[in-house]
Design a protein around this motif. Structure first.
Motif, PDB file in Angstrom:
ATOM      1  N   GLN A 191       0.815  -1.216   0.000  1.00  0.00           N
ATOM      2  CA  GLN A 191       0.000   0.000   0.000  1.00  0.00           C
ATOM      3  C   GLN A 191       0.847   1.263   0.000  1.00  0.00           C
ATOM      4  N   THR A 192       1.985   1.206   0.690  1.00  0.00           N
ATOM      5  CA  THR A 192       2.752   2.427   0.937  1.00  0.00           C
ATOM      6  C   THR A 192       3.872   2.657  -0.064  1.00  0.00           C
ATOM      7  N   PHE A 193       4.624   1.601  -0.386  1.00  0.00           N
ATOM      8  CA  PHE A 193       5.856   1.801  -1.143  1.00  0.00           C
ATOM      9  C   PHE A 193       5.862   1.198  -2.546  1.00  0.00           C
ATOM     10  N   GLU A 194       4.884   0.383  -2.891  1.00  0.00           N
ATOM     11  CA  GLU A 194       4.916  -0.300  -4.186  1.00  0.00           C
ATOM     12  C   GLU A 194       3.759   0.112  -5.088  1.00  0.00           C
ATOM     13  N   LEU A 237       7.064   8.824  -1.483  1.00  0.00           N
ATOM     14  CA  LEU A 237       6.191   8.349  -0.413  1.00  0.00           C
ATOM     15  C   LEU A 237       6.895   8.307   0.938  1.00  0.00           C
ATOM     16  N   ALA A 238       8.225   8.230   0.919  1.00  0.00           N
ATOM     17  CA  ALA A 238       8.973   8.160   2.176  1.00  0.00           C
ATOM     18  C   ALA A 238       9.100   9.516   2.855  1.00  0.00           C
ATOM     19  N   LEU A 239       8.947  10.595   2.100  1.00  0.00           N
ATOM     20  CA  LEU A 239       9.083  11.935   2.672  1.00  0.00           C
ATOM     21  C   LEU A 239       7.957  12.234   3.655  1.00  0.00           C
ATOM     22  N   SER A 240       8.289  12.944   4.711  1.00  0.00           N
ATOM     23  CA  SER A 240       7.285  13.372   5.682  1.00  0.00           C
ATOM     24  C   SER A 240       6.572  14.616   5.169  1.00  0.00           C
ATOM     25  N   ARG A 252      16.606   7.040   5.543  1.00  0.00           N
ATOM     26  CA  ARG A 252      16.278   6.223   6.719  1.00  0.00           C
ATOM     27  C   ARG A 252      14.836   5.733   6.691  1.00  0.00           C
ATOM     28  N   GLN A 253      13.963   6.434   5.971  1.00  0.00           N
ATOM     29  CA  GLN A 253      12.549   6.083   5.942  1.00  0.00           C
ATOM     30  C   GLN A 253      12.196   5.152   4.787  1.00  0.00           C
ATOM     31  N   LEU A 254      13.178   4.815   3.955  1.00  0.00           N
ATOM     32  CA  LEU A 254      12.912   3.896   2.850  1.00  0.00           C
ATOM     33  C   LEU A 254      12.744   2.478   3.380  1.00  0.00           C
ATOM     34  N   PRO A 255      11.901   1.685   2.737  1.00  0.00           N
ATOM     35  CA  PRO A 255      11.703   0.304   3.200  1.00  0.00           C
ATOM     36  C   PRO A 255      12.897  -0.568   2.869  1.00  0.00           C
ATOM     37  N   GLY A 256      13.175  -1.510   3.754  1.00  0.00           N
ATOM     38  CA  GLY A 256      14.188  -2.511   3.481  1.00  0.00           C
ATOM     39  C   GLY A 256      15.623  -2.043   3.606  1.00  0.00           C
ATOM     40  N   VAL A 257      15.860  -0.884   4.252  1.00  0.00           N
ATOM     41  CA  VAL A 257      17.235  -0.418   4.423  1.00  0.00           C
ATOM     42  C   VAL A 257      17.553  -0.341   5.910  1.00  0.00           C
ATOM     43  N   THR A 258      18.820  -0.466   6.227  1.00  0.00           N
ATOM     44  CA  THR A 258      19.259  -0.346   7.607  1.00  0.00           C
ATOM     45  C   THR A 258      19.705   1.081   7.886  1.00  0.00           C
TER      46      THR A 258
END
Length: 309
Positions: A191-194, A237-240, A252-258
């Motif tokens: 829903q959020t990133f794809e 989508l990761a931006l606030s 830091r807000q991207l999915p799947g990253v450390t």
């Protein structure tokens, strides 16, 4: 010579010896990512590449003891590149040395010793995604094949072949994921990133997903006036909302990253995507604060469009 420039000669050298080269392979059990993993049947090797011979490079190579049958380090040729002590360490641990000339030729300066007893974790981390992704060994700045990306590639392939609406349970019946709580986590990620390739609808309180018809959406300007790549959309989508943020904060807000990756390489990965989004009018750069970005009204409209689907 950059580390990424070494990849093609290393790949060719390995293939001439019957290996298949897998770039940038992450193995959580070993606690790191190998520049190149080579596989030939049941035999697995690792190549770590650097612009010079350092203790850090040797430490990286030693990480793979117990996981790989062969371990090499790859460095550009320099006269008297290593002293007797370093040669003794490499020999004691069976680490081979691949040397590059400035003309791109490569040779084995020291042979790697075959290590028979290894754990299977590195071999199990190899997937076809490593062979098809546009990634080079030694590459910096993201784009790696992560467990998250492997999960999403599998889901995307399943939905594309299915062709219709699917509930999350049906997706999970056919696709393994890296999530500890797969139902909630996968649904949220889709829903959020794809949104660039996955459509969502809600009926009778249940979520359904399907592969987005890319041809139809791009041919209809009213439905998709702004074309975004998968990476651009994930950054948007990761931006606030309404906040100025630096590239590192966005990464830091991207999915799947450390967090470590975001702090070290996130800015390099995100910066060109931010510039592309600015050109599309979806982001703006802070004229006062240095290196800060936020979503424009047009960008918010695009975000709401995907959120409402």
């Amino acid at each position: 010579m950059k580390e990424s420039d070494m990849y093609e000669p290393v790949k060719k050298w390995l293939e001439e010896r019957g290996f298949t080269a897998y770039p940038e392979v992450e193995c959580n059990r070993a606690g790191g990512r190998a520049d190149v993993v080579a596989k030939s049947g049941a035999v697995v090797g690792v190549v770590e590449m650097k612009q010079s011979l350092t203790l850090d490079l040797i430490d990286q190579a030693l990480r793979w003891r117990g996981y790989a049958n062969y371990i090499w380090i790859a460095i550009p040729h320099k006269p008297k590149a290593y002293k007797k002590f370093v040669s003794m360490v490499l020999a004691d641990y069976g680490i081979g040395v691949l040397t590059f000339s400035k003309y791109g030729t490569i040779w084995a300066d020291k042979n790697a010793r075959f290590m028979r007893r290894t754990l299977p974790h590195l071999k199990e981390a190899l997937t076809h995604h490593h062979l098809t992704a546009d990634v080079k060994g030694g590459q910096r700045g993201g784009g790696y094949v992560t467990p998250y990306r492997i999960t999403m590639n599998n889901v995307q392939l399943f939905l594309k072949r299915k062709g219709g609406w699917c509930r999350i349970n049906e997706i999970l019946d056919y696709c393994e994921t890296h999530y500890a709580s797969p139902r909630a986590s996968l649904a949220k990620a889709l829903q959020t990133f794809e949104r660039s390739w996955c459509e969502m609808k809600k009926e009778a309180g249940k979520l359904y997903f399907r592969y987005r018809n890319q041809t139809a959406s791009t041919n209809d300007p009213s439905q998709n006036p702004i074309r975004l790549s998968d990476r651009q959309l994930r950054v948007l989508l990761a931006l606030s909302t309404g906040q100025w943020q630096t590239p590192t904060q966005i990464a830091r807000q991207l999915p799947g990253v450390t967090r470590d990756w975001a702090d070290q390489s996130g800015s390099l990965f995100v910066s060109p995507l931010l510039k592309a989004l600015i050109k599309k009018g979806l982001l703006e750069k802070n004229p006062v604060g240095r290196g800060q970005y936020r979503v424009t009204s047009a960008g918010e409209a695009v975000r709401k469009e995907f959120a409402s689907e």
